[in-house]
Scaffold this active site. Structure first.
Site, PDB file in Angstrom:
ATOM      1  N   HIS A   1       0.794  -1.299   0.071  1.00  0.00           N
ATOM      2  CA  HIS A   1      -0.098  -0.145  -0.003  1.00  0.00           C
ATOM      3  C   HIS A   1       0.677   1.008  -0.058  1.00  0.00           C
ATOM      4  O   HIS A   1       0.285   2.277  -0.388  1.00  0.00           O
ATOM      5  CB  HIS A   1      -1.166  -0.064   1.179  1.00  0.00           C
ATOM      6  CG  HIS A   1      -0.424  -0.159   2.533  1.00  0.00           C
ATOM      7  ND1 HIS A   1      -0.159  -0.992   3.283  1.00  0.00           N
ATOM      8  CD2 HIS A   1       0.004   1.159   3.154  1.00  0.00           C
ATOM      9  CE1 HIS A   1       0.259  -0.654   4.357  1.00  0.00           C
ATOM     10  NE2 HIS A   1       0.566   0.813   4.405  1.00  0.00           N
TER      11      HIS A   1
ATOM     12  N   ASP B   1       8.184  -6.376   8.389  1.00  0.00           N
ATOM     13  CA  ASP B   1       7.134  -5.619   8.338  1.00  0.00           C
ATOM     14  C   ASP B   1       7.191  -4.347   7.519  1.00  0.00           C
ATOM     15  O   ASP B   1       6.266  -3.951   6.742  1.00  0.00           O
ATOM     16  CB  ASP B   1       6.572  -5.091   9.825  1.00  0.00           C
ATOM     17  CG  ASP B   1       5.465  -4.479   9.866  1.00  0.00           C
ATOM     18  OD1 ASP B   1       4.336  -5.018   9.272  1.00  0.00           O
ATOM     19  OD2 ASP B   1       5.034  -3.412  10.625  1.00  0.00           O
TER      20      ASP B   1
ATOM     21  N   HIS C   1       7.987  -2.077   2.056  1.00  0.00           N
ATOM     22  CA  HIS C   1       7.906  -0.548   1.836  1.00  0.00           C
ATOM     23  C   HIS C   1       9.409  -0.036   1.469  1.00  0.00           C
ATOM     24  O   HIS C   1       9.348   0.878   0.474  1.00  0.00           O
ATOM     25  CB  HIS C   1       7.228  -0.104   3.034  1.00  0.00           C
ATOM     26  CG  HIS C   1       6.023  -0.656   3.304  1.00  0.00           C
ATOM     27  ND1 HIS C   1       4.946  -1.007   2.637  1.00  0.00           N
ATOM     28  CD2 HIS C   1       5.528  -0.571   4.536  1.00  0.00           C
ATOM     29  CE1 HIS C   1       4.027  -1.739   3.260  1.00  0.00           C
ATOM     30  NE2 HIS C   1       4.379  -1.198   4.705  1.00  0.00           N
TER      31      HIS C   1
ATOM     32  N   GLU D   1       7.551   5.404  12.864  1.00  0.00           N
ATOM     33  CA  GLU D   1       5.922   5.266  13.554  1.00  0.00           C
ATOM     34  C   GLU D   1       6.034   5.686  14.941  1.00  0.00           C
ATOM     35  O   GLU D   1       6.821   5.307  15.611  1.00  0.00           O
ATOM     36  CB  GLU D   1       5.631   4.015  13.232  1.00  0.00           C
ATOM     37  CG  GLU D   1       5.141   3.339  11.880  1.00  0.00           C
ATOM     38  CD  GLU D   1       4.475   2.286  11.798  1.00  0.00           C
ATOM     39  OE1 GLU D   1       3.146   2.214  11.506  1.00  0.00           O
ATOM     40  OE2 GLU D   1       4.888   1.029  12.301  1.00  0.00           O
TER      41      GLU D   1
HETATM   42  N1  LIG Z   1      -5.309  -4.325   9.170  1.00  0.00           N
HETATM   43  C1  LIG Z   1      -4.471  -3.616   8.484  1.00  0.00           C
HETATM   44  O1  LIG Z   1      -4.331  -2.142   8.685  1.00  0.00           O
HETATM   45  C2  LIG Z   1      -3.432  -4.267   7.427  1.00  0.00           C
HETATM   46  C3  LIG Z   1      -2.457  -3.282   6.950  1.00  0.00           C
HETATM   47  C4  LIG Z   1      -1.706  -4.015   5.886  1.00  0.00           C
HETATM   48  C5  LIG Z   1      -1.975  -5.308   5.794  1.00  0.00           C
HETATM   49  N2  LIG Z   1      -2.670  -6.182   6.171  1.00  0.00           N
HETATM   50  C6  LIG Z   1      -2.796  -7.521   6.047  1.00  0.00           C
HETATM   51  O2  LIG Z   1      -4.349  -7.691   5.705  1.00  0.00           O
HETATM   52  C7  LIG Z   1      -4.366  -9.038   6.152  1.00  0.00           C
HETATM   53  C8  LIG Z   1      -5.735  -9.145   6.853  1.00  0.00           C
HETATM   54  O3  LIG Z   1      -5.327  -8.306   8.184  1.00  0.00           O
HETATM   55  P1  LIG Z   1      -6.693  -7.872   9.122  1.00  0.00           P
HETATM   56  O4  LIG Z   1      -5.736  -6.852  10.111  1.00  0.00           O
HETATM   57  O5  LIG Z   1      -7.796  -7.608   8.520  1.00  0.00           O
HETATM   58  O6  LIG Z   1      -6.647  -9.327   9.952  1.00  0.00           O
HETATM   59  P2  LIG Z   1      -7.755  -9.893  10.854  1.00  0.00           P
HETATM   60  O7  LIG Z   1      -8.620  -8.591  11.433  1.00  0.00           O
HETATM   61  O8  LIG Z   1      -7.249 -10.795  11.990  1.00  0.00           O
HETATM   62  O9  LIG Z   1      -8.760 -10.578  10.177  1.00  0.00           O
HETATM   63  C9  LIG Z   1      -8.766 -12.039   9.581  1.00  0.00           C
HETATM   64  C10 LIG Z   1      -9.931 -12.396   8.845  1.00  0.00           C
HETATM   65  O10 LIG Z   1      -9.718 -13.693   8.213  1.00  0.00           O
HETATM   66  C11 LIG Z   1     -10.964 -14.391   8.851  1.00  0.00           C
HETATM   67  N3  LIG Z   1     -10.567 -15.797   9.195  1.00  0.00           N
HETATM   68  C12 LIG Z   1      -9.479 -16.146   9.706  1.00  0.00           C
HETATM   69  N4  LIG Z   1      -9.498 -17.597   9.657  1.00  0.00           N
HETATM   70  C13 LIG Z   1     -10.830 -17.950   8.734  1.00  0.00           C
HETATM   71  C14 LIG Z   1     -10.852 -19.246   8.449  1.00  0.00           C
HETATM   72  N5  LIG Z   1     -10.526 -20.394   8.732  1.00  0.00           N
HETATM   73  N6  LIG Z   1     -12.025 -19.401   7.678  1.00  0.00           N
HETATM   74  C15 LIG Z   1     -12.809 -18.201   7.206  1.00  0.00           C
HETATM   75  N7  LIG Z   1     -12.147 -16.828   7.722  1.00  0.00           N
HETATM   76  C16 LIG Z   1     -11.212 -16.885   8.554  1.00  0.00           C
HETATM   77  C17 LIG Z   1     -11.300 -13.674   9.816  1.00  0.00           C
HETATM   78  O11 LIG Z   1     -12.627 -14.070  10.191  1.00  0.00           O
HETATM   79  P3  LIG Z   1     -13.402 -14.428  11.345  1.00  0.00           P
HETATM   80  O12 LIG Z   1     -12.878 -13.604  12.418  1.00  0.00           O
HETATM   81  O13 LIG Z   1     -14.802 -14.026  11.193  1.00  0.00           O
HETATM   82  O14 LIG Z   1     -13.164 -15.766  11.712  1.00  0.00           O
HETATM   83  C18 LIG Z   1     -11.160 -12.321   9.580  1.00  0.00           C
HETATM   84  O15 LIG Z   1     -12.127 -11.767   8.603  1.00  0.00           O
HETATM   85  C19 LIG Z   1      -3.294  -9.804   6.619  1.00  0.00           C
HETATM   86  O16 LIG Z   1      -2.445 -10.155   5.647  1.00  0.00           O
HETATM   87  C20 LIG Z   1      -2.437  -8.509   7.129  1.00  0.00           C
HETATM   88  O17 LIG Z   1      -1.158  -8.361   7.216  1.00  0.00           O
HETATM   89  C21 LIG Z   1      -3.438  -5.629   7.113  1.00  0.00           C
END
Ligand SMILES: NC(=O)c1ccc[n+]([C@@H]2O[C@H](COP(=O)([O-])OP(=O)(O)OC[C@H]3O[C@@H](n4cnc5c(N)ncnc54)[C@H](OP(=O)(O)O)[C@@H]3O)[C@@H](O)[C@H]2O)c1
Length: 517
Positions: free
Chosen positions: A205, A262, A267, A243
């Protein structure tokens, strides 16, 4: 299955974004109940919708384990938009239009039946809503699920375009992309066994940020900088990605990752390649990505026998911020009290090619630093002859060109000026360009830019497999060595400071200092 509809985006603002409306499509978000979807993806889609930049027929299907109905999921997304995009709670465009195109499937990523259900819903949206068979899969899940989802998409036939030659299927893969060379290669192998490289969009991003893209415009649309963009005129370059926040409750993730995985591997190395790459022959994805990869290939591997001269790692201990006590990294939830994970790194890199031979690139990045700031600073060589020696000015400062990526996006050029007086005294002054002042509109966020690019089939700002591989090849030996060293060579810094003193020594040893940020 009940009646489905998709949303019809308002007309595009022709003047501001000419030629930028994608084909009708459906975006499937795996991990739709998670943080990324709520904070970034849905607000970005809604922003695009409001700008008239989404296609005529557009649907979103969220998939995750938490049971939601279409209605409860839509409500969660409405609240996300209110919170993160600052729209009023009763925003009529959302409640009357946007929400109708959002669907939810409760599933487990390991369950083949879920992909059948998804396929049926996609077909229904194509039929009822004219989404044209075009599909954008977005992997917004913990990376451990990437292989499983990809394999299921392959096995269910969802990875191949529905109407070959007429419709497209793409997949966006979130970071982190692997955790070392081997795991990244394995993930690539799985991805490319199901998708073609041109279907794969590895998102970074940072590259979607307006200032990062402007770096290319700055370098290649202005004739005056390119002639001096080399070792003859540039003394060194500093890249800082600081950060203020800590790990924000993501101890489990950060213990596995650390600062280099990370921030640096993706980046910072992308920024480095944009600063150092040769001019591409065209402003087109393959040409730009070829040059980025060439620059990356020229980065000198870390000399492991003298690593301390090239790389310093740190970890924050307790500190203070505006009278508030900040916890040590080792006291954060889900972090081992003996953790040796780095939350700070300072690196010195060289690019072994004709343009950059012997020019050091100093990188500094960390958590719990005094402020959030990302900046690239190019320090030019001093004037060859110090004409003003013997005047009241003791030292003439070098020229600095600073590209501020966040916050206060802009570019400034520092040069020397005479202080108005009867004596000859010289003082550095800054010539400033600020996005917020020069342009009335605020720039789109990275996710808005990148989601739109992906729908348009423009992979320029996404990371190609060869770049990912080269970046891991550079940092994996460093990470392995740090792991072997354990706590030896891990330096501590107080939360709220600019890292351990050893990071200062790294640059001061070369007779230089970090620029104030
Ligand atoms: N958050 C950020 O700002 C950010 C920034 C840059 C990159 N990322 C990347 O984006 C990705 C997601 O991050 P996040 O922060 O959104 O993670 P998160 O909040 O932990 O969300 C994970 C998601 O995966 C789902 N999930 C996990 N196991 C599952 C399974 N077995 N079956 C179905 N659904 C399942 C969870 O659903 P349930 O909880 O409903 O099970 C939830 O919707 C990661 O790779 C992270 O490194 C995130």
């Amino acid at each position: 299955m009940s009646e489905t509809t998709v949303l019809t985006s308002p007309a595009r603002a022709e003047s501001s974004h000419p030629h930028r409306r994608p084909d009708p499509c459906t975006m499937v978000i795996f991990g739709a109940s998670g943080d990324l979807t709520e904070r970034k993806l849905i607000p970005a889609l809604y922003y695009l919708f409001r700008q008239g930049l989404l296609p005529e027929g557009f649907g979103v299907i969220g998939c995750a384990r938490t049971p939601y109905t279409n209605e409860t999921f839509r409500e969660k997304m409405r609240r996300a938009v209110v919170k993160y995009l600052n729209v009023p709670p009763d925003d009529s465009a959302f409640v009357e239009s946007f929400h109708k195109g959002i669907y939810y499937i409760t599933d487990d990523f390991g369950d083949p039946a879920a992909y059948e259900q998804l396929k049926q819903l996609l077909d229904k949206l194509d039929q009822d809503g004219g989404t044209g068979g075009n599909r954008l899969f977005y992997l917004a899940t913990p990376p451990s699920f990437f292989p499983q989802i990809v394999q299921h998409l392959g096995a269910s036939g969802l990875a191949t375009p529905k109407f070959p030659g007429k419709s497209w299927t793409r997949i966006v893969v979130e970071k982190p992309f692997g955790r070392d060379t081997e795991s990244a290669r394995e993930l690539n192998r799985i991805l490319t066994s199901v998708f073609q490289e041109e279907q794969i969009y590895r998102i970074d991003h940072y590259l979607g940020k307006e200032t990062v893209q402007n770096l290319l415009v700055f370098r290649f649309a202005n004739g005056i900088f390119e002639p001096i963009w080399n070792r003859r005129y540039i003394d060194h370059v500093q890249i800082a990605v600081a950060e203020e926040i800590g790990i924000e409750g993501r101890g489990g993730y950060y213990e596995e990752a650390g600062l280099v995985r990370d921030m640096i591997q993706n980046h910072v190395l992308s920024l480095l390649s944009l600063v150092t790459m040769e001019p591409p022959s065209t402003f087109e994805a393959t040409a730009v990505r070829d040059e980025k990869a060439k620059a990356m290939r020229a980065v000198r591997p870390f000399p492991l026998d003298r690593l301390h001269e090239y790389a310093v790692r740190g970890q924050y201990v307790e500190g203070w911020e505006n009278g508030r006590k900040l916890p040590a990294y080792r006291s954060e939830p889900n972090v081992s009290p003996q953790s040796t994970t780095e939350t700070f790194a300072a690196l010195k890199l060289y690019i072994d090619n004709w343009r950059w031979a012997d020019v050091p690139f100093y990188v500094r990045s960390g958590k719990r630093l005094p402020k959030r700031v990302s900046e690239i600073t190019i320090q030019f060589r001093r004037a060859p002859h110090l004409l003003f020696r013997g005047t009241l000015t003791r030292a003439v400062e070098p020229n600095l060109l600073s590209v501020r990526i966040q916050p206060d996006e802009g570019i400034s050029l520092r040069f020397n000026a005479k202080i108005p007086d009867t004596t000859m005294q010289i003082k550095p002054v800054d010539m400033q360009f600020r996005y917020s002042e020069a342009f009335a509109t605020s720039p789109p966020t990275a996710y808005e830019t990148l989601l739109l690019d992906c729908m348009l089939g423009d992979p320029m700002l996404f990371t190609r497999a060869d770049f990912v591989d080269l970046a891991w090849e550079l940092v994996t030996p460093l990470l392995n060595r740090w792991k072997e060293d354990g706590k030896k060579g891990l330096y501590f810094y107080e939360a709220g400071t600019w890292g351990p003193p050893e990071a200062d020594h790294l640059i001061e040893r070369d007779g230089r200092t970090w620029h104030a940020l």
